[in-house]
Design an enzyme around this catalytic site. Structure first.
Site, PDB file in Angstrom:
ATOM      1  N   LYS A  32      -4.406   9.464   2.839  1.00 54.40           N
ATOM      2  CA  LYS A  32      -3.040   8.945   2.766  1.00 54.40           C
ATOM      3  C   LYS A  32      -2.267   9.609   1.634  1.00 54.40           C
ATOM      4  CE  LYS A  32      -2.389   4.861   0.974  1.00 54.40           C
ATOM      5  NZ  LYS A  32      -2.285   3.394   0.798  1.00 54.40           N
ATOM      6  N   TYR A  33      -2.842   9.641   0.442  1.00 53.49           N
ATOM      7  CA  TYR A  33      -2.118  10.196  -0.704  1.00 53.49           C
ATOM      8  C   TYR A  33      -2.039  11.716  -0.643  1.00 53.49           C
ATOM      9  CZ  TYR A  33      -2.359   5.463  -2.428  1.00 53.49           C
ATOM     10  OH  TYR A  33      -2.219   4.107  -2.542  1.00 53.49           O
ATOM     11  N   ASP A  81      12.320  -6.292  -8.300  1.00 50.92           N
ATOM     12  CA  ASP A  81      12.297  -6.190  -6.845  1.00 50.92           C
ATOM     13  C   ASP A  81      13.282  -5.101  -6.434  1.00 50.92           C
ATOM     14  OD1 ASP A  81      12.858  -6.580  -4.030  1.00 50.92           O
ATOM     15  OD2 ASP A  81      11.966  -8.569  -4.195  1.00 50.92           O
ATOM     16  N   MET A  82      12.833  -4.184  -5.623  1.00 53.09           N
ATOM     17  CA  MET A  82      13.676  -3.036  -5.252  1.00 53.09           C
ATOM     18  C   MET A  82      14.988  -3.460  -4.621  1.00 53.09           C
ATOM     19  SD  MET A  82      11.650  -1.605  -1.882  1.00 53.09           S
ATOM     20  CE  MET A  82      10.017  -1.896  -2.559  1.00 53.09           C
ATOM     21  N   GLU A 141       5.310   3.147   0.011  1.00 50.83           N
ATOM     22  CA  GLU A 141       4.130   2.943   0.854  1.00 50.83           C
ATOM     23  C   GLU A 141       4.064   1.452   1.213  1.00 50.83           C
ATOM     24  OE1 GLU A 141       0.289   3.424  -0.860  1.00 50.83           O
ATOM     25  OE2 GLU A 141       1.004   3.287  -2.925  1.00 50.83           O
ATOM     26  N   GLU A 175       4.659  -5.597   7.112  1.00 49.36           N
ATOM     27  CA  GLU A 175       4.752  -5.927   5.693  1.00 49.36           C
ATOM     28  C   GLU A 175       6.184  -5.743   5.197  1.00 49.36           C
ATOM     29  OE1 GLU A 175       1.710  -4.031   3.370  1.00 49.36           O
ATOM     30  OE2 GLU A 175       0.089  -4.800   4.647  1.00 49.36           O
TER      31      GLU A 175
END
Length: 651
Positions: free
Chosen positions: A347-348, A433-434, A449, A458
């Site tokens: 993944k990374y 929080d974004m 991610e 999610e």
């Protein structure tokens, strides 16, 4: 195909050559399993110098390791103790014998022997309780099992009484397993009797022995006077029996593997069943050039199902294990959860490649020294993407200014530690929080991610829609898009797992209306997966609406039973850099996500040529997001999870 046991059957009655072959075969196999450490201490059974009351073989397949017990089914067992001794000398763990002599006729209702005195089988004194309960598998009388389906009421009554007599004795002896053989799909009454016994409570497990190919089909290959049966395969026998028995956990499949194997589609369907035992007759073994007994390549590929890659090592112990999906927006993840995900190299690696390509495209070679790219990692966790962004910038030889935005205060502590130890002024850590953050400047590249097993489960769409306010109009989002996929699934084992999850203080359908993250193992996809919902970022729609509805049709190619809906995703990080957990396109070695399972309340029987229609909704209100789903063809089911009564994802 996973099995708890392997039973070998000697075909030649009393033949010396057969016994010699059995001895050689088992000595070789014993040497291999002991040398490689395949069998654990719990399965000592008859192993050399390890027999005793404290060394019992395991009856249950252990999720923590691949273990199997190996037993012998002799053609006859005149003296039970002698049969056990021979089994022991040949290195087997248990023996499989008839509970009552196959030729003994018992009449309980009427007939010449109805008042016959004396015992009907061996006494329990022949063996110790420990040996009965750990070293012997018994089979029910075949004639009595067949007689249960007779049209003659007297035969049925006698057969039922005989089976009841044997089941009571099996409980008295404390044997671990009772085996019954199916010879046709005429098994309704037998299934009822065994199901009633299991429901009433019993100490033993029932194995239903089913051949891969019916004897009539095999005979028709070689004899012109024998017509091939009109049914397709023996799976229909087992499915009928198991369905009538309500898919009981204590009633398992014992698969008899003959010399001939059916086609691959039929074999794949068997892999969707929870096989408790495999029977391997001695006449299907071949001898290789070194004199060792081996199976044919096709038999090996069907029975072994070996996976030695990193993925199989990681998921060991989690096969078909139901887990509730994460809700990182509502809950702060624990350190061990972060640590597990950070171990995924693929993944990374792909994220780093996507950031490298984006940097190279965003800043031309001639401006790489006089232009700085602003990268914001939103949902930074403990910083794996931040580290990859720094590496990508170094490799691309581009100047970057990096923000790490994270709402979990515990993870923020780790980010500050990395900043002090390694990153320095290269990274600005933001605890927020974004969706609420007021960024001091706009980003050129927005990295996240936030994907779940079903892509959007999610709440990646809601998070990134809120964060895109600080992305420049020509900015790049990584990932740029993602799509969820679904497929109808056959898995009686998973259905039983879901059925056992009922909680007393919740709605009686709660466990059927909750999606589960699970590594799908004993399963079969009835049809290939199809795309359901797609989200793109940045979202340039005039009115942002993340609710969705999808209706998909799936073609059935083999008679099957649908027990649930499997969910996957594919994501495009940047241009041609993609990650996927969809079986057809799975990123090799990536284990951060398991598939998601959407249960259905009642299994749906489908036939070849039929279409399965599935409807899916993604519902959104001010506080929650949830899914609703139903099957509308070939039968109609009720809506699962209406109004999110069982499962919601909190905003």
């Amino acid at each position: 195909m996973n099995t708890d046991f392997v039973v070998k059957t000697c075909k030649s009655s009393g033949a010396v050559s057969s016994k010699i072959f059995c001895g050689i075969l088992n000595e070789r196999m014993k040497h291999v399993v002991e040398e490689q450490g395949v069998i654990g201490e719990e399965q000592n059974g008859f192993r050399k110098d390890r027999r005793g009351e404290n060394n019992l073989f395991v009856l249950k397949y252990k999720m923590c390791a691949m273990r199997a017990s190996c037993g012998l089914e002799p053609t006859h067992a005149y003296e039970l103790r002698d049969a056990l001794q021979e089994t022991s000398q040949n290195g087997y763990d248990f023996t499989c014998v008839p509970l009552v002599h196959p030729r003994l006729v018992r009449e309980h209702v009427s007939g010449a022997s109805v008042n016959r005195q004396g015992p009907f089988t061996r006494p329990d004194l022949l063996l110790s309780t420990s040996d009965w309960s750990n070293l012997v598998v018994v089979t029910l009388n075949a004639a009595a099992c067949q007689g249960c389906e007779s049209s003659n009421r007297t035969i049925v009554a006698n057969s039922e009484a005989s089976i009841h007599q044997e089941l009571v004795l099996a409980s008295h002896l404390s044997v671990p397993v009772v085996m019954v053989r199916l010879i046709s799909d005429s098994c309704i009454n037998l299934a009822r009797i065994l199901h009633n016994k299991v429901v009433a409570g019993c100490s033993f497990t029932v194995w239903v022995r089913v051949p891969l190919i019916s004897p009539a089909s095999e005979a028709s290959y070689f004899r012109s006077d024998v017509k091939a049966p009109n049914y397709k395969d023996t799976w229909t026998w087992w499915n009928r029996f198991h369905s009538i028995a309500n898919i009981e956990k204590k009633i398992g499949l014992c698969l008899e593997i003959g010399a001939d194997l059916p086609d691959d589609d039929q074999l794949e369907r068997w892999l969707g069943e929870h096989v408790r035992c495999a029977v391997l007759p001695t006449n299907i073994w071949l001898t290789n050039k070194n004199g060792f007994p081996v199976l044919s390549h096709r038999h090996q590929s069907f029975t072994e199902q070996k996976n030695d890659d990193q993925m199989s090592q990681y998921v060991r112990g989690y096969e078909d294990y139901l887990q509730c999906p994460l809700q990182p927006l509502m809950d702060n993840l624990e350190s061990q959860t972060y640590e597990v995900f950070e171990k995924d190299p693929i993944k990374y690696q792909e994220y780093e490649r996507a950031m490298y390509d984006a940097l190279v495209d965003f800043v031309p070679e001639e401006h790489k020294h006089d232009r700085t790219v602003v990268i914001m990692v939103v949902g930074a966790g403990r910083g794996p993407l931040v580290r990859r962004a720094l590496v990508a910038a170094s490799q691309a030889e581009r100047n970057i200014k990096l923000y790490a935005v994270e709402k979990n205060p515990n993870a923020v502590l780790t980010l500050h530690a990395w900043k002090e130890m390694e990153w320095g002024d290269k990274v600005s850590v933001v605890s927020c929080d974004m969706r609420d953050w007021e960024a001091p400047e706009q980003a050129d590249i927005l990295v996240s991610e936030l994907l779940g097993s079903f892509a959007d489960n999610e709440l990646s769409p809601e998070c990134l829609d809120g964060a895109q306010k600080f992305l420049k109009p020509d900015g790049i989002s990584i990932p740029s898009s993602y799509t969820s996929y679904i497929a109808p699934l056959q898995s009686p084992k998973l259905y039983n797992e879901v059925r056992s999850c009922r909680e007393k203080d919740k709605h009686f359908l709660h466990h059927y209306e909750t999606p589960y993250v699970v590594y799908l193992h004993n399963k079969r996809e009835i049809a290939p997966s199809q795309p359901l919902f797609t989200f793109q970022h940045p979202n340039l729609s005039a009115t942002i609406d993340n609710s969705r509805h999808g209706a998909l049709q799936f073609q059935v190619t083999e008679d099957s039973v649908m027990h649930g809906i499997a969910g996957y995703f594919e994501a495009t990080l940047y241009k041609d850099v993609k990650i996927s957990i969809r079986p057809e396109t799975h990123s090799p070695g990536m284990f951060s996500w398991f598939p998601i399972l959407f249960p259905i309340k009642e299994p749906v029987h489908v036939r070849e040529g039929e279409m399965i229609d599935i409807h899916f909704w993604r519902c959104v209100n001010k506080k929650n997001v949830w899914y609703e789903w139903c099957v509308t063809d070939p039968v109609s089911s009720a809506i699962h999870n209406p109004n999110g009564r069982a499962y919601t994802i909190g905003l």
